[in-house]
Design a protein around this motif. Structure first.
Motif, PDB file in Angstrom:
ATOM      1  N   ASP A 126       0.811  -1.216   0.000  1.00  0.00           N
ATOM      2  CA  ASP A 126       0.000   0.000   0.000  1.00  0.00           C
ATOM      3  C   ASP A 126       0.851   1.275   0.000  1.00  0.00           C
ATOM      4  OD1 ASP A 126      -2.398  -1.436  -0.025  1.00  0.00           O
ATOM      5  OD2 ASP A 126      -2.317  -1.701   2.137  1.00  0.00           O
ATOM      6  N   THR A 127       2.041   1.199  -0.576  1.00  0.00           N
ATOM      7  CA  THR A 127       2.935   2.348  -0.603  1.00  0.00           C
ATOM      8  C   THR A 127       3.108   2.911  -2.005  1.00  0.00           C
ATOM      9  OG1 THR A 127       4.157   1.452   1.269  1.00  0.00           O
ATOM     10  CG2 THR A 127       5.241   3.176   0.013  1.00  0.00           C
ATOM     11  N   TYR A 128       3.333   2.067  -2.982  1.00  0.00           N
ATOM     12  CA  TYR A 128       3.616   2.519  -4.339  1.00  0.00           C
ATOM     13  C   TYR A 128       2.531   2.047  -5.304  1.00  0.00           C
ATOM     14  CZ  TYR A 128       8.246   3.177  -2.357  1.00  0.00           C
ATOM     15  OH  TYR A 128       9.290   3.559  -1.556  1.00  0.00           O
ATOM     16  N   THR A 129       2.047   2.941  -6.110  1.00  0.00           N
ATOM     17  CA  THR A 129       1.109   2.579  -7.164  1.00  0.00           C
ATOM     18  C   THR A 129       1.712   2.988  -8.498  1.00  0.00           C
ATOM     19  OG1 THR A 129      -0.787   2.886  -5.719  1.00  0.00           O
ATOM     20  CG2 THR A 129      -1.225   2.880  -8.071  1.00  0.00           C
ATOM     21  N   HIS A 130       1.785   2.042  -9.410  1.00  0.00           N
ATOM     22  CA  HIS A 130       2.341   2.274 -10.736  1.00  0.00           C
ATOM     23  C   HIS A 130       1.233   2.031 -11.755  1.00  0.00           C
ATOM     24  CE1 HIS A 130       6.434   2.027  -9.032  1.00  0.00           C
ATOM     25  NE2 HIS A 130       5.858   1.159  -8.222  1.00  0.00           N
ATOM     26  N   THR A 131       1.112   2.914 -12.736  1.00  0.00           N
ATOM     27  CA  THR A 131       0.118   2.711 -13.783  1.00  0.00           C
ATOM     28  C   THR A 131       0.792   2.828 -15.145  1.00  0.00           C
ATOM     29  OG1 THR A 131      -0.506   5.042 -13.847  1.00  0.00           O
ATOM     30  CG2 THR A 131      -1.777   3.620 -12.381  1.00  0.00           C
ATOM     31  N   SER A 132       0.190   2.168 -16.109  1.00  0.00           N
ATOM     32  CA  SER A 132       0.761   2.147 -17.438  1.00  0.00           C
ATOM     33  C   SER A 132      -0.346   2.017 -18.471  1.00  0.00           C
ATOM     34  CB  SER A 132       1.710   0.947 -17.556  1.00  0.00           C
ATOM     35  OG  SER A 132       2.280   0.894 -18.828  1.00  0.00           O
ATOM     36  N   ASP A 133      -0.132   2.619 -19.622  1.00  0.00           N
ATOM     37  CA  ASP A 133      -1.010   2.448 -20.775  1.00  0.00           C
ATOM     38  C   ASP A 133      -0.153   2.029 -21.955  1.00  0.00           C
ATOM     39  OD1 ASP A 133      -3.618   3.289 -19.803  1.00  0.00           O
ATOM     40  OD2 ASP A 133      -2.768   5.301 -19.690  1.00  0.00           O
ATOM     41  N   CYS A 134      -0.624   1.044 -22.678  1.00  0.00           N
ATOM     42  CA  CYS A 134       0.093   0.592 -23.863  1.00  0.00           C
ATOM     43  C   CYS A 134      -0.130   1.597 -24.993  1.00  0.00           C
ATOM     44  CB  CYS A 134      -0.409  -0.785 -24.253  1.00  0.00           C
ATOM     45  SG  CYS A 134       0.586  -1.533 -25.516  1.00  0.00           S
ATOM     46  N   LYS A 135       0.946   2.074 -25.589  1.00  0.00           N
ATOM     47  CA  LYS A 135       0.866   3.061 -26.665  1.00  0.00           C
ATOM     48  C   LYS A 135       1.147   2.470 -28.039  1.00  0.00           C
ATOM     49  CE  LYS A 135      -0.223   6.604 -24.245  1.00  0.00           C
ATOM     50  NZ  LYS A 135      -1.551   7.159 -24.367  1.00  0.00           N
ATOM     51  N   GLU A 136       1.974   1.418 -28.077  1.00  0.00           N
ATOM     52  CA  GLU A 136       2.323   0.820 -29.367  1.00  0.00           C
ATOM     53  C   GLU A 136       2.685  -0.642 -29.166  1.00  0.00           C
ATOM     54  OE1 GLU A 136       5.585   1.470 -32.972  1.00  0.00           O
ATOM     55  OE2 GLU A 136       5.832   2.546 -31.095  1.00  0.00           O
ATOM     56  N   ILE A 137       2.168  -1.483 -30.048  1.00  0.00           N
ATOM     57  CA  ILE A 137       2.563  -2.888 -30.060  1.00  0.00           C
ATOM     58  C   ILE A 137       2.855  -3.278 -31.503  1.00  0.00           C
ATOM     59  CG2 ILE A 137       1.872  -5.284 -29.682  1.00  0.00           C
ATOM     60  CD1 ILE A 137       0.063  -4.326 -27.438  1.00  0.00           C
ATOM     61  N   ILE A 138       4.057  -3.771 -31.727  1.00  0.00           N
ATOM     62  CA  ILE A 138       4.413  -4.392 -32.994  1.00  0.00           C
ATOM     63  C   ILE A 138       4.734  -5.840 -32.633  1.00  0.00           C
ATOM     64  CG2 ILE A 138       5.985  -4.416 -34.962  1.00  0.00           C
ATOM     65  CD1 ILE A 138       6.535  -1.429 -34.388  1.00  0.00           C
ATOM     66  N   PRO A 139       3.829  -6.778 -32.964  1.00  0.00           N
ATOM     67  CA  PRO A 139       4.019  -8.162 -32.523  1.00  0.00           C
ATOM     68  C   PRO A 139       5.421  -8.695 -32.831  1.00  0.00           C
ATOM     69  CG  PRO A 139       1.870  -7.907 -33.512  1.00  0.00           C
ATOM     70  CD  PRO A 139       2.624  -6.620 -33.772  1.00  0.00           C
ATOM     71  N   PHE A 140       6.002  -9.333 -31.827  1.00  0.00           N
ATOM     72  CA  PHE A 140       7.323  -9.960 -31.901  1.00  0.00           C
ATOM     73  C   PHE A 140       8.467  -8.964 -32.087  1.00  0.00           C
ATOM     74  CE2 PHE A 140       4.153 -12.842 -33.758  1.00  0.00           C
ATOM     75  CZ  PHE A 140       4.130 -13.804 -32.752  1.00  0.00           C
ATOM     76  N   GLU A 141       8.189  -7.648 -31.987  1.00  0.00           N
ATOM     77  CA  GLU A 141       9.245  -6.654 -32.185  1.00  0.00           C
ATOM     78  C   GLU A 141       9.324  -5.591 -31.091  1.00  0.00           C
ATOM     79  OE1 GLU A 141       9.333  -4.778 -36.022  1.00  0.00           O
ATOM     80  OE2 GLU A 141       8.880  -6.662 -37.044  1.00  0.00           O
ATOM     81  N   LYS A 142       8.184  -4.975 -30.736  1.00  0.00           N
ATOM     82  CA  LYS A 142       8.271  -3.791 -29.878  1.00  0.00           C
ATOM     83  C   LYS A 142       6.977  -3.561 -29.100  1.00  0.00           C
ATOM     84  CE  LYS A 142       9.489   1.106 -30.305  1.00  0.00           C
ATOM     85  NZ  LYS A 142       9.819   2.165 -31.258  1.00  0.00           N
ATOM     86  N   ILE A 143       7.146  -3.088 -27.853  1.00  0.00           N
ATOM     87  CA  ILE A 143       6.037  -2.636 -27.012  1.00  0.00           C
ATOM     88  C   ILE A 143       6.458  -1.300 -26.409  1.00  0.00           C
ATOM     89  CG2 ILE A 143       4.622  -3.083 -24.964  1.00  0.00           C
ATOM     90  CD1 ILE A 143       5.258  -6.082 -25.389  1.00  0.00           C
ATOM     91  N   VAL A 144       5.584  -0.305 -26.478  1.00  0.00           N
ATOM     92  CA  VAL A 144       5.851   0.995 -25.863  1.00  0.00           C
ATOM     93  C   VAL A 144       4.727   1.279 -24.870  1.00  0.00           C
ATOM     94  CG1 VAL A 144       6.157   3.474 -26.218  1.00  0.00           C
ATOM     95  CG2 VAL A 144       7.038   1.858 -27.919  1.00  0.00           C
TER      96      VAL A 144
END
Length: 82
Positions: free
Chosen positions: A19-37
Motif C-alpha cells: 500500500d505504498t507505491y502505485t504504478h500505472t501504465s497504458d500501452c501506446k504501441e505494439i508491434i508483434p514480436f518486435e516492440k512494445i511501448v
C-alpha cells in the motif's frame, strides 16, 4: 503485496506494494514480436515511457528495455536500484 491487471486494448495495470507505491501504465504501441511501448507513472515520476524491443540474434532473442523522460539523475539511480 497486491496487483491488479486489466488486459484489453489499453493494457492497464496497477501495482501496489505494501500500500505504498502505485504504478500505472497504458500501452501506446505494439508491434508483434518486435516492440512494445508503454507509458509509466508513479508517485515519483509522471509521463515517462518504457520501450521494450525484441531482436532475433541467431538462435536467441535480445531484449532491450529503455525508460525515457525520467526527470533527474536521482530518480534514474532509484529506478536502477528497483
Amino acid at each position: 503485496m497486491k496487483s491488479e491487471a486489466k488486459v484489453d486494448e489499453t493494457a492497464k495495470y496497477i501495482y501496489d506494494e505494501n500500500d505504498t507505491y502505485t504504478h500505472t501504465s497504458d500501452c501506446k504501441e505494439i508491434i508483434p514480436f518486435e516492440k512494445i511501448v508503454l507509458t509509466y507513472n508513479s508517485q515519483s515520476v509522471q509521463d515517462t515511457f518504457i520501450a521494450i524491443t525484441l531482436t532475433s540474434i541467431s538462435n536467441t532473442t535480445e531484449v532491450k528495455l529503455v525508460h525515457e523522460f525520467i526527470p533527474n539523475l536521482e530518480m534514474i539511480e532509484n529506478h536502477i536500484k528497483g
